[in-house]
Design an enzyme around this catalytic site. Structure first.
Site, PDB file in Angstrom:
ATOM      1  CB  ALA A   1      -0.951  -0.026   1.189  1.00  0.00           C
ATOM      2  NE  ARG A   2       0.639   5.886  -1.651  1.00  0.00           N
ATOM      3  CZ  ARG A   2       0.331   5.321  -2.806  1.00  0.00           C
ATOM      4  NH1 ARG A   2       0.670   4.049  -3.013  1.00  0.00           N
ATOM      5  NH2 ARG A   2      -0.287   6.001  -3.748  1.00  0.00           N
TER       6      ARG A   2
ATOM      7  CG  ASP B   1       5.498  -3.073  -4.676  1.00  0.00           C
ATOM      8  OD1 ASP B   1       6.502  -3.393  -5.352  1.00  0.00           O
ATOM      9  OD2 ASP B   1       4.597  -2.329  -5.104  1.00  0.00           O
TER      10      ASP B   1
ATOM     11  CD  GLU C   1       8.151   3.876  -2.649  1.00  0.00           C
ATOM     12  OE1 GLU C   1       7.502   4.193  -3.672  1.00  0.00           O
ATOM     13  OE2 GLU C   1       7.681   3.183  -1.733  1.00  0.00           O
TER      14      GLU C   1
ATOM     15  CG  HIS D   1       5.777   1.930  -5.328  1.00  0.00           C
ATOM     16  ND1 HIS D   1       5.743   3.028  -4.507  1.00  0.00           N
ATOM     17  CD2 HIS D   1       4.483   1.625  -5.564  1.00  0.00           C
ATOM     18  CE1 HIS D   1       4.481   3.382  -4.267  1.00  0.00           C
ATOM     19  NE2 HIS D   1       3.689   2.542  -4.902  1.00  0.00           N
ATOM     20  CB  VAL D   2       7.231  -3.006  -9.697  1.00  0.00           C
ATOM     21  CG1 VAL D   2       8.353  -2.021  -9.965  1.00  0.00           C
ATOM     22  CG2 VAL D   2       7.737  -4.186  -8.865  1.00  0.00           C
ATOM     23  CB  SER D   3       2.528  -4.392  -6.334  1.00  0.00           C
ATOM     24  OG  SER D   3       1.916  -3.168  -5.990  1.00  0.00           O
ATOM     25  CB  ALA D   4       0.078  -1.423 -10.132  1.00  0.00           C
TER      26      ALA D   4
END
Length: 367
Positions: A279-280, A304, A309, A328-331
């Site tokens: 999430a964040r 992630d 960051e 930060h690539v989960s999407a």
């Protein structure tokens, strides 16, 4: 696709720079596929609404502006960062793709922000959004299925020790087996989903399909899908965390969720349990997580997102044991931007006609 180190305007270009012809076959399909929520009332009932004449578009090529114009022929689309944008900023009615204080300050006529990401905490925290009752719409739910697959991949990797075996392979090491208790199954285990929204529901659905018992928390009430065995309110989080084998954070970043995963929280978890955050990063007190991993308070984690960051070189997280990090690539996926494009086009049509909008952000709640 999820925006990371790009500035907001450039991110909009990446997401929306594809031809609108590449969008999914119809807005109706996207609405049904992702269960997009429609506003209760038409946008024309909002104070200050008027049919837009000028829309500021972040990072889009002129070709895309022409295609958007096909959806709203009477609207003038202006590229952000150009002399024209500076000259006409005072008469801009809406902004696509970014949200910042300078633009809102200069654009006193702005009534609508269409974001191309799900996260909007940096936007809704701007005083002008609440003070001027600016409508904010986003991409909530669109990336849910993709991110959920990333969560399941992290879950299985932790359970089967891939975080140990893959680095060993890179070093040419043969590790016959993991330490006792390190290799586990997921069938029959309990996953706690913190924040049972669009992403959380997709995670829960997949975890249930793997034979896991799924519990969850949410602020809006105790209702939930059949594949979630129990939905608790936020004040039940410590109790549910103590019962879980995997804790997954899918909650938005708000003043209430900032730093909620701290030493006290990790102390409630089982020493055999895993923490997953897609999430964040700001929801986690990073130093407390590092301590929990180093002290074996919890069995491991998969992140992630981090705070800070991007994660700087030399940060203690890089050397923390039993940890999987993705940047930060989960999407990210091979699906392209069709669904996002369909939402932008549909909301543009709806706003121009004064109809009910899709994916309206509750500015008070922050998501």
């Amino acid at each position: 696709m999820k925006c990371r180190w790009l500035v907001a305007a450039a991110c909009a270009s990446v997401l929306l720079g594809t031809s609108l012809e590449a969008a999914e076959s119809s807005a109706a399909n996207v609405i049904e596929r992702y269960d997009l929520q429609e506003a209760d009332t038409p946008v024309k009932e909002r104070k200050g609404w008027r049919k837009p004449k000028r829309i500021l578009v972040g990072g889009m090529a002129s070709r895309l502006g022409a295609e958007l114009k096909a959806a709203a022929p009477d609207v003038e689309f202006i590229a952000a960062g150009t002399p024209e944008a500076k000259a006409k900023i005072a008469s801009i009615d809406a902004v696509f793709g970014f949200c910042d204080a300078d633009t809102l300050s200069a654009g006193k006529s702005i009534q609508w922000i269409q974001m191309v990401t799900a996260g909007v905490e940096n936007c809704v925290s701007l005083p002008a959004i609440k003070e001027r009752n600016i409508l904010v719409t986003n991409m909530q739910r669109i990336a849910g299925p993709i991110i959920a697959e990333h969560v399941i991949a992290m879950t299985m990797a932790l359970a089967r020790g891939l975080d140990v075996y893959i680095p060993a392979q890179a070093q040419g090491q043969w590790i016959p087996r993991l330490p006792p208790g390190r290799a586990t199954t997921v069938d029959g285990k309990t996953m706690l989903v913190v924040g049972l929204g669009g992403i959380g529901s997709e995670v829960a659905k997949r975890a249930h399909a793997l034979g896991m018992k799924v519990t969850a928390t949410r602020n809006s009430g105790r209702s939930g899908p059949d594949f979630v065995s129990y939905v608790g309110l936020s004040d039940e989080l410590p109790k549910l965390a103590a019962e879980a084998d995997f804790v997954v954070n899918t909650a938005p970043l708000t003043p209430q969720t900032k730093g909620m995963f701290n030493a006290a929280f990790f102390g409630k978890m089982k020493p055999t349990a895993y923490f997953i955050n897609i999430a964040r990063g700001g929801s986690v007190v990073t130093s407390d997580l590092v301590d929990a991993l180093n002290n074996k308070t919890i069995a491991g984690a998969a992140l992630d997102v981090t705070d800070p960051e991007p994660l700087p070189a030399g940060h203690p997280l890089w050397k923390a044991p039993n940890l999987i990090l993705t940047p930060h690539v989960s999407a990210d996926s091979d699906l392209g931007s069709g669904a996002q494009l369909a939402v932008v086009r549909e909301n543009l049509k709806r706003y121009s006609a004064g109809d009910k909008m899709l994916s309206v952000v509750d500015v008070t709640r922050g998501y």
